[in-house]
Motif scaffolding. Sequence first.
Motif, short mmCIF file in Angstrom:
data_model
loop_
_atom_site.label_atom_id
_atom_site.label_comp_id
_atom_site.label_asym_id
_atom_site.label_seq_id
_atom_site.Cartn_x
_atom_site.Cartn_y
_atom_site.Cartn_z
N PHE A 159 0.40 -4.88 9.19
CA PHE A 159 1.21 -3.96 8.42
C PHE A 159 2.64 -3.92 8.93
N GLY A 160 3.55 -3.66 8.03
CA GLY A 160 4.91 -3.35 8.42
C GLY A 160 5.01 -1.88 8.84
N PRO A 161 6.16 -1.46 9.32
CA PRO A 161 6.33 -0.10 9.83
C PRO A 161 6.41 0.96 8.75
N ARG A 166 -2.45 11.14 2.91
CA ARG A 166 -2.66 10.12 3.94
C ARG A 166 -3.66 9.02 3.57
N GLN A 167 -4.26 9.09 2.40
CA GLN A 167 -5.15 7.99 2.01
C GLN A 167 -4.31 6.81 1.57
N MET A 168 -4.63 5.65 2.08
CA MET A 168 -3.89 4.43 1.74
C MET A 168 -4.42 3.90 0.41
N PHE A 173 3.74 0.79 2.64
CA PHE A 173 3.53 -0.23 3.67
C PHE A 173 3.35 -1.60 3.02
N GLN A 176 0.96 5.36 0.84
CA GLN A 176 0.30 6.41 1.60
C GLN A 176 0.98 7.75 1.28
N TYR A 220 0.85 -1.18 0.00
CA TYR A 220 0.00 0.00 0.00
C TYR A 220 0.89 1.24 0.00
N LEU A 230 -3.97 0.94 -2.61
CA LEU A 230 -3.40 -0.36 -2.95
C LEU A 230 -2.51 -0.23 -4.17
#
Lengths: 114, 113
Positions: free
Chosen positions: A104-106, A43-45, A91, A39, A37, A47
Amino acid sequence: AQTVTQSQPEMSVQEAETVTLSCTYDTSESDYYLFWYKQPPSRQMILVIRQEAYKQQNATENRFSVNFQKAAKSFSLKISDSQLGDAAMYFCAYRILYGQNFVFGPGTRLSVLP
Amino acid sequence: EPEVTQTPSHQVTQMGQEVILRCVPISNHLYFYWYRQILGQKVEFLVSFYNNEISEKSEIFDDQFSVERPDGSNFTLKIRSTKLEDSAMYFCASRTSGVYEQYFGPGTRLTVT
């Protein structure tokens, strides 16, 4: 418990060049899904790409492709011909086959230099 | 293209107050989710909702949190008595049956003072 690791907190790439973002995960499951993903500052995630673990073929989506190594539990994202609009937080995410939630990863912050 | 929408975009509240965050999932989606992202940290799962009930929740989703689908379009997250540590970006997501990816809304930034 499943965990997702992204070892590169920040990356930068020159416009039009190629960059690879790393992701590793830990799971005892054999069937699952992996996602990238994006961002952006809004700030909208969004795909970027999806990979089913049972598929050996690496997913591609235009300039985005993955290198999925199931045995190594690695799922890297390659961005070709990088554009300024690719600058964002990326992400990596994991979901088991019959699960609901994503892990999720960091994140990796990607900067694209003109 | 259909999108998940969230309101408000930014909510400021005082500690101890109740807040309700609202989401309108994509209309034909059946599975709904809330995630949160504390500033500078990763996105964390809170809860999933299907067929008018919670299907999965994380340790974060304690008794202070609740979710509801009050009508055919809205999906809400309520925090009964906010704490400073609830300050975060809250994302709603939805997906349809047979599809694995979730579609995220733009988020609501919650600031607890």
